[in-house]
Design a protein around this motif. Structure first.
Motif, PDB file in Angstrom:
ATOM      1  N   ASN A  14      -1.777 -23.552  -2.073  1.00  0.00           N
ATOM      2  CA  ASN A  14      -1.376 -23.404  -3.467  1.00  0.00           C
ATOM      3  C   ASN A  14      -0.912 -21.980  -3.752  1.00  0.00           C
ATOM      4  N   CYS A  15       0.076 -21.889  -4.649  1.00  0.00           N
ATOM      5  CA  CYS A  15       0.549 -20.585  -5.114  1.00  0.00           C
ATOM      6  C   CYS A  15      -0.209 -20.191  -6.379  1.00  0.00           C
ATOM      7  N   ILE A  16      -0.323 -21.124  -7.320  1.00  0.00           N
ATOM      8  CA  ILE A  16      -1.073 -20.893  -8.555  1.00  0.00           C
ATOM      9  C   ILE A  16      -1.974 -22.094  -8.804  1.00  0.00           C
ATOM     10  N   THR A  17      -3.014 -21.875  -9.583  1.00  0.00           N
ATOM     11  CA  THR A  17      -3.927 -22.952  -9.949  1.00  0.00           C
ATOM     12  C   THR A  17      -4.326 -22.777 -11.407  1.00  0.00           C
ATOM     13  N   PHE A  18      -4.172 -23.832 -12.183  1.00  0.00           N
ATOM     14  CA  PHE A  18      -4.626 -23.813 -13.578  1.00  0.00           C
ATOM     15  C   PHE A  18      -6.077 -24.275 -13.628  1.00  0.00           C
ATOM     16  N   LYS A  19      -6.916 -23.537 -14.341  1.00  0.00           N
ATOM     17  CA  LYS A  19      -8.329 -23.875 -14.463  1.00  0.00           C
ATOM     18  C   LYS A  19      -8.689 -24.038 -15.942  1.00  0.00           C
ATOM     19  N   ARG A  20      -9.448 -25.080 -16.249  1.00  0.00           N
ATOM     20  CA  ARG A  20      -9.951 -25.243 -17.605  1.00  0.00           C
ATOM     21  C   ARG A  20     -11.004 -24.156 -17.888  1.00  0.00           C
ATOM     22  N   LYS A  21     -10.954 -23.603 -19.066  1.00  0.00           N
ATOM     23  CA  LYS A  21     -11.883 -22.520 -19.433  1.00  0.00           C
ATOM     24  C   LYS A  21     -13.245 -23.119 -19.789  1.00  0.00           C
ATOM     25  N   GLU A  22     -14.003 -23.390 -18.756  1.00  0.00           N
ATOM     26  CA  GLU A  22     -15.334 -23.958 -18.928  1.00  0.00           C
ATOM     27  C   GLU A  22     -16.149 -23.639 -17.675  1.00  0.00           C
ATOM     28  N   GLY A  23     -17.423 -23.913 -17.724  1.00  0.00           N
ATOM     29  CA  GLY A  23     -18.268 -23.679 -16.559  1.00  0.00           C
ATOM     30  C   GLY A  23     -18.190 -22.243 -16.064  1.00  0.00           C
ATOM     31  N   ALA A  24     -17.820 -22.095 -14.784  1.00  0.00           N
ATOM     32  CA  ALA A  24     -17.753 -20.768 -14.175  1.00  0.00           C
ATOM     33  C   ALA A  24     -16.651 -19.904 -14.777  1.00  0.00           C
ATOM     34  N   TYR A  25     -15.718 -20.524 -15.496  1.00  0.00           N
ATOM     35  CA  TYR A  25     -14.580 -19.771 -16.041  1.00  0.00           C
ATOM     36  C   TYR A  25     -14.721 -19.498 -17.547  1.00  0.00           C
ATOM     37  N   ILE A  26     -15.846 -19.859 -18.135  1.00  0.00           N
ATOM     38  CA  ILE A  26     -16.011 -19.755 -19.583  1.00  0.00           C
ATOM     39  C   ILE A  26     -15.974 -18.299 -20.058  1.00  0.00           C
ATOM     40  N   GLN A  27     -16.332 -17.351 -19.197  1.00  0.00           N
ATOM     41  CA  GLN A  27     -16.394 -15.949 -19.598  1.00  0.00           C
ATOM     42  C   GLN A  27     -15.060 -15.218 -19.458  1.00  0.00           C
ATOM     43  N   LEU A  28     -14.048 -15.880 -18.938  1.00  0.00           N
ATOM     44  CA  LEU A  28     -12.747 -15.211 -18.769  1.00  0.00           C
ATOM     45  C   LEU A  28     -12.180 -14.796 -20.120  1.00  0.00           C
ATOM     46  N   LYS A  29     -11.713 -13.549 -20.203  1.00  0.00           N
ATOM     47  CA  LYS A  29     -11.215 -13.028 -21.475  1.00  0.00           C
ATOM     48  C   LYS A  29      -9.717 -13.248 -21.659  1.00  0.00           C
ATOM     49  N   ASP A  30      -8.978 -13.408 -20.551  1.00  0.00           N
ATOM     50  CA  ASP A  30      -7.533 -13.630 -20.621  1.00  0.00           C
ATOM     51  C   ASP A  30      -7.255 -15.093 -20.293  1.00  0.00           C
ATOM     52  N   PHE A  31      -6.657 -15.816 -21.240  1.00  0.00           N
ATOM     53  CA  PHE A  31      -6.450 -17.247 -21.037  1.00  0.00           C
ATOM     54  C   PHE A  31      -5.343 -17.757 -21.945  1.00  0.00           C
ATOM     55  N   VAL A  32      -4.874 -18.971 -21.658  1.00  0.00           N
ATOM     56  CA  VAL A  32      -3.860 -19.637 -22.471  1.00  0.00           C
ATOM     57  C   VAL A  32      -4.556 -20.664 -23.353  1.00  0.00           C
ATOM     58  N   TYR A  33      -4.269 -20.619 -24.639  1.00  0.00           N
ATOM     59  CA  TYR A  33      -4.864 -21.531 -25.605  1.00  0.00           C
ATOM     60  C   TYR A  33      -3.766 -22.451 -26.148  1.00  0.00           C
ATOM     61  N   ILE A  34      -3.867 -23.733 -25.861  1.00  0.00           N
ATOM     62  CA  ILE A  34      -2.850 -24.704 -26.266  1.00  0.00           C
ATOM     63  C   ILE A  34      -3.255 -25.317 -27.601  1.00  0.00           C
ATOM     64  N   THR A  35      -2.371 -25.230 -28.575  1.00  0.00           N
ATOM     65  CA  THR A  35      -2.682 -25.695 -29.915  1.00  0.00           C
ATOM     66  C   THR A  35      -1.451 -26.310 -30.564  1.00  0.00           C
ATOM     67  N   LEU A  36      -1.620 -26.895 -31.732  1.00  0.00           N
ATOM     68  CA  LEU A  36      -0.506 -27.483 -32.469  1.00  0.00           C
ATOM     69  C   LEU A  36       0.123 -26.441 -33.388  1.00  0.00           C
ATOM     70  N   ALA A  37       1.461 -26.468 -33.441  1.00  0.00           N
ATOM     71  CA  ALA A  37       2.185 -25.536 -34.309  1.00  0.00           C
ATOM     72  C   ALA A  37       2.256 -26.091 -35.725  1.00  0.00           C
ATOM     73  N   ASP A  38       2.126 -25.228 -36.709  1.00  0.00           N
ATOM     74  CA  ASP A  38       2.210 -25.679 -38.098  1.00  0.00           C
ATOM     75  C   ASP A  38       3.603 -25.442 -38.690  1.00  0.00           C
ATOM     76  N   ASP A  39       4.517 -24.877 -37.868  1.00  0.00           N
ATOM     77  CA  ASP A  39       5.869 -24.620 -38.358  1.00  0.00           C
ATOM     78  C   ASP A  39       6.924 -25.460 -37.645  1.00  0.00           C
ATOM     79  N   GLY A  40       6.480 -26.392 -36.780  1.00  0.00           N
ATOM     80  CA  GLY A  40       7.412 -27.279 -36.093  1.00  0.00           C
ATOM     81  C   GLY A  40       8.149 -26.652 -34.924  1.00  0.00           C
ATOM     82  N   LEU A  41       7.734 -25.458 -34.462  1.00  0.00           N
ATOM     83  CA  LEU A  41       8.426 -24.771 -33.374  1.00  0.00           C
ATOM     84  C   LEU A  41       7.552 -24.718 -32.126  1.00  0.00           C
ATOM     85  N   CYS A  42       8.059 -25.266 -31.036  1.00  0.00           N
ATOM     86  CA  CYS A  42       7.356 -25.228 -29.755  1.00  0.00           C
ATOM     87  C   CYS A  42       7.617 -23.865 -29.118  1.00  0.00           C
ATOM     88  N   ARG A  43       6.564 -23.137 -28.762  1.00  0.00           N
ATOM     89  CA  ARG A  43       6.769 -21.773 -28.293  1.00  0.00           C
ATOM     90  C   ARG A  43       5.473 -21.209 -27.712  1.00  0.00           C
TER      91      ARG A  43
END
Length: 325
Positions: A14-43
């Motif tokens: 593998n070159c990269i691996t995506f990990k869910r922020k839980e368990g052993a990774y719960i303390q990671l401070k840098d992460f991607v947070y996926i959420t819904l946009a309230d302005d209709g723009l995907c970004r």
């Protein structure tokens, strides 16, 4: 996420691996947070890794593989392709027809704010907006091309250069793996859809078959049909390449003549048998094309009962690898 991981991986792992922020990774401070946009723009909030939370916004309009993969690549460090500083040579952006909320996503990036990594403009990148993306008037495009013979596609799979860009940024082994564990990168004629020309298997071939190419606990692709043909789902860009694959030809004949054709020029670009029947070996082949081209898997079985088998089929640029024959 799993598809991106698979697409940018090679036989080196593998070159990269995506990990869910839980368990052993719960303390990671840098992460991607996926959420819904309230302005209709995907970004996304930013390009590449940032300190703390990096937000990725989705709406009902972008709940599709292509759009989600595009935004994930932005979080990995890739700008949208149509924002390249050299884009004016290839496309025209009709900003007057772009919805106000999306104008920022069409702005050209300054040359000193990005590194093109010496890769050419890629119309096939999943990060490239389509012709009518965020159009005020859907009868008119927001992007048109200056290049004849080019059309925008809506592929959901990472392009050849998408893969190489991620591998370059993360200093991974470079290569576009076309076949490993499945033939998902290939398609066959619609008339043959109910009778697969090549098939994936991890099973031992029947004992009554004298020609075998078994692999222990591994999935590989084989055919016993003369003329069996699969074609790459999407074309590859022009350039100089090294095509490598693990190959096995099983035959009951001591004079093995069967072979696998890998391009549309059958006489020059083929994998012949160079070892004893039923033994696997990694082979390399150089290939050059001045135009977009398709990788072909065509079996030529010249002795009844022969088996043609492939695994780990990878396409690399010649500049990235020493293509020893």
């Amino acid at each position: 996420m799993r598809e991106i991981e698979r697409d940018v991986s090679t036989d080196s792992g593998n070159c990269i691996t995506f990990k869910r922020k839980e368990g052993a990774y719960i303390q990671l401070k840098d992460f991607v947070y996926i959420t819904l946009a309230d302005d209709g723009l995907c970004r996304t909030d930013n390009v590449g890794k940032v300190e703390g939370r990096q937000k990725l916004y989705l709406t009902n309009d972008c709940m599709y593989k292509r759009e989600i993969k595009s935004l994930l690549l932005v979080t990995l460090g890739l700008y949208h392709e149509h924002q390249r500083p050299d884009r004016d040579q290839y496309i025209q952006v009709h900003m007057d027809n772009v919805q106000n909320k999306a104008k920022k996503s069409f702005v050209k990036i300054k040359s000193n704010d990005t590194n093109l990594l010496d890769f050419p403009y890629d119309f096939h990148s999943v990060t490239h907006f389509s012709e009518y993306e965020y159009a005020k008037n859907p009868s008119f495009p927001t992007i048109s091309t200056n290049v004849s013979g080019i059309s925008f596609d809506n592929r959901s799979r990472l392009s050849f250069y998408d893969v190489l860009k991620v591998q370059t940024l993360y200093e991974c082994t470079k290569g576009y793996t076309m076949l490993r564990d499945s033939t998902k990168y290939f398609q066959q004629k619609s008339t043959d859809i109910f009778y697969p020309q090549w098939r994936d298997t991890s099973e031992r071939l029947p004992d009554y078959m004298t020609a075998k190419c078994n692999k222990t606990n591994d999935v590989y692709t084989l055919t016993v049909l003369n003329g069996a043909t699969w074609t790459s789902e999407y074309p590859l860009p022009p350039g100089n390449y090294c095509i490598s694959a693990d190959i096995c030809i099983g035959s009951s004949s001591s004079d093995i003549k069967s072979y696998i054709q890998l391009t549309e020029e059958p006489d020059s670009y083929r994998f012949n048998n160079t070892q004893r029947s039923g033994q696997w070996k990694t082979l390399n082949m150089t290939y050059t094309s001045e135009n977009d081209w398709n990788l072909v898997l065509k079996g030529h079985i010249l002795w009844g009962g022969d088996v043609l088998a492939l695994d780990n089929l990878t396409v690399r640029r010649s500049v990235d690898v020493d293509c020893k024959m």
